[in-house]
Design a protein around this motif. Sequence first.
Motif, PDB file in Angstrom:
ATOM      1  N   ALA A 288       0.823  -1.203   0.000  1.00 41.80           N
ATOM      2  CA  ALA A 288       0.000   0.000   0.000  1.00 41.80           C
ATOM      3  C   ALA A 288       0.863   1.263   0.000  1.00 41.80           C
ATOM      4  CB  ALA A 288      -0.921  -0.005   1.215  1.00 41.80           C
ATOM      5  N   VAL A 289       1.967   1.238   0.732  1.00 37.87           N
ATOM      6  CA  VAL A 289       2.875   2.382   0.759  1.00 37.87           C
ATOM      7  C   VAL A 289       3.469   2.625  -0.630  1.00 37.87           C
ATOM      8  CG1 VAL A 289       5.084   3.222   1.640  1.00 37.87           C
ATOM      9  CG2 VAL A 289       3.426   2.182   3.203  1.00 37.87           C
ATOM     10  N   SER A 292       0.823   3.953  -3.000  1.00 40.22           N
ATOM     11  CA  SER A 292       0.525   5.360  -2.730  1.00 40.22           C
ATOM     12  C   SER A 292       1.598   6.258  -3.332  1.00 40.22           C
ATOM     13  CB  SER A 292       0.426   5.595  -1.225  1.00 40.22           C
ATOM     14  OG  SER A 292       0.172   6.955  -0.937  1.00 40.22           O
ATOM     15  N   ASP A 295       1.142   6.531  -6.945  1.00 40.31           N
ATOM     16  CA  ASP A 295      -0.170   7.067  -7.321  1.00 40.31           C
ATOM     17  C   ASP A 295      -1.012   6.029  -8.075  1.00 40.31           C
ATOM     18  OD1 ASP A 295      -2.149   8.987  -7.410  1.00 40.31           O
ATOM     19  OD2 ASP A 295      -1.460   9.850  -9.304  1.00 40.31           O
ATOM     20  N   LEU A 297      -3.077   3.621  -6.156  1.00 32.87           N
ATOM     21  CA  LEU A 297      -3.876   2.938  -5.139  1.00 32.87           C
ATOM     22  C   LEU A 297      -5.165   2.384  -5.726  1.00 32.87           C
ATOM     23  CD1 LEU A 297      -3.538   5.125  -1.907  1.00 32.87           C
ATOM     24  CD2 LEU A 297      -2.911   2.714  -2.170  1.00 32.87           C
ATOM     25  N   SER A 298      -5.763   3.140  -6.649  1.00 32.66           N
ATOM     26  CA  SER A 298      -7.014   2.667  -7.260  1.00 32.66           C
ATOM     27  C   SER A 298      -6.770   1.399  -8.063  1.00 32.66           C
ATOM     28  CB  SER A 298      -7.603   3.756  -8.162  1.00 32.66           C
ATOM     29  OG  SER A 298      -7.980   4.889  -7.401  1.00 32.66           O
ATOM     30  N   VAL A 308     -10.738   1.095  -2.302  1.00 40.03           N
ATOM     31  CA  VAL A 308      -9.592   1.977  -2.115  1.00 40.03           C
ATOM     32  C   VAL A 308      -9.452   2.333  -0.635  1.00 40.03           C
ATOM     33  CG1 VAL A 308      -8.607   4.233  -2.661  1.00 40.03           C
ATOM     34  CG2 VAL A 308      -9.779   2.925  -4.442  1.00 40.03           C
ATOM     35  N   LYS A 312      -6.119   1.836   1.742  1.00 40.37           N
ATOM     36  CA  LYS A 312      -5.501   2.971   2.436  1.00 40.37           C
ATOM     37  C   LYS A 312      -5.286   2.660   3.916  1.00 40.37           C
ATOM     38  CE  LYS A 312      -7.169   6.747  -0.514  1.00 40.37           C
ATOM     39  NZ  LYS A 312      -8.064   7.927  -0.571  1.00 40.37           N
ATOM     40  N   ILE A 315      -1.871   1.247   5.209  1.00 39.25           N
ATOM     41  CA  ILE A 315      -0.666   2.101   5.324  1.00 39.25           C
ATOM     42  C   ILE A 315      -0.411   2.454   6.789  1.00 39.25           C
ATOM     43  CG2 ILE A 315       0.387   4.291   4.664  1.00 39.25           C
ATOM     44  CD1 ILE A 315      -1.264   4.199   2.133  1.00 39.25           C
TER      45      ILE A 315
END
Length: 315
Positions: A288-289, A292, A295, A297-298, A308, A312, A315
């Motif tokens: 997840a990090v 993110s 860019d 995540l979706s 989503v 999140k 993280i």
Amino acid sequence: MSTPDNNKPNMGRAELLSPGRHGALRFHQASNFAFAAEWLYVPVHLREISRQVPRFPVLFYPLPQGGAMPCMLLTSKDKSALSAQLNWQGGVLPDVMRLYPFGVHRISGGNIPTVYPDAPHFVGKGEKIITSKGKPTQRLQRIIKQLVPVQQAFDETRSVMKELLALDILQPVTLTLSHSNGKRRRVTLLACPDRSVLKNNTLSPRLRTLLYVHQQSCRRLFDQPVPSTSTESEDCLVQAETDTSAVAGTPSAQELVRKACEQFGVSIDDLRSRKRSDTIKRAREALAVDASACDCLSDLAIQLERSVETVKKWI
């Protein structure tokens, strides 16, 4: 579960398994995939194409009775899922190939096992698949048992395909493919080059996943215009199979998942599951990090079939 007519040369047609017709068959496991040497593509279901980053383009083939189903290309101008020795080198082995020459025929009352009696698996010595009393042998019973979840997966995929077909967004594309023996054949399949479709909030999670995998695997193919009518290209598959792990130097969600699985020794099914072991937690957090930071995540949420918001929280 099916094999398109133009996808089974010299193998005859599938027949409903019958003690009377097939009692004399002797089955042996094939030593390689010579039976698929001239196949252009293989049907795949939603569960298997989302388990890995497809190494070959995933498109859709039209069904004789109407509709369409997903398929994975097996060959291109300079790349093949089969080695020179006709061994598999295309990643996760599709279930249709794993269980061939057996399959399932859907009828209103249920499912009936099928068999390709002309397959090389029945040439020479082997073991019975039907007993003297007309019953499936233990070997055939095990095969039939394996067919059940595969047929269920194809049924689920067929339901998702109804949703996709209702959108009327698939376009025909004609591809020219070369076999290892130099033969060239054309095949017309269906594709969805419009990447904006993933922004449609009405898509079900499973359809969103299917379209995402399809478009990621065909990224280079879609770099070329695909008009509403068929187009012929001898080079499009070379572009389609080009490494899609990065765009402008940024790793894709698929690549991030692959690396996390390798680093932490987990599978994509582990990441999608409700398991909460320490190893899986660390893998999810790192993933997840990274997503993110990239860019995406979706895209990661689509890959892992989660929201989503859930991703999140890792993280």
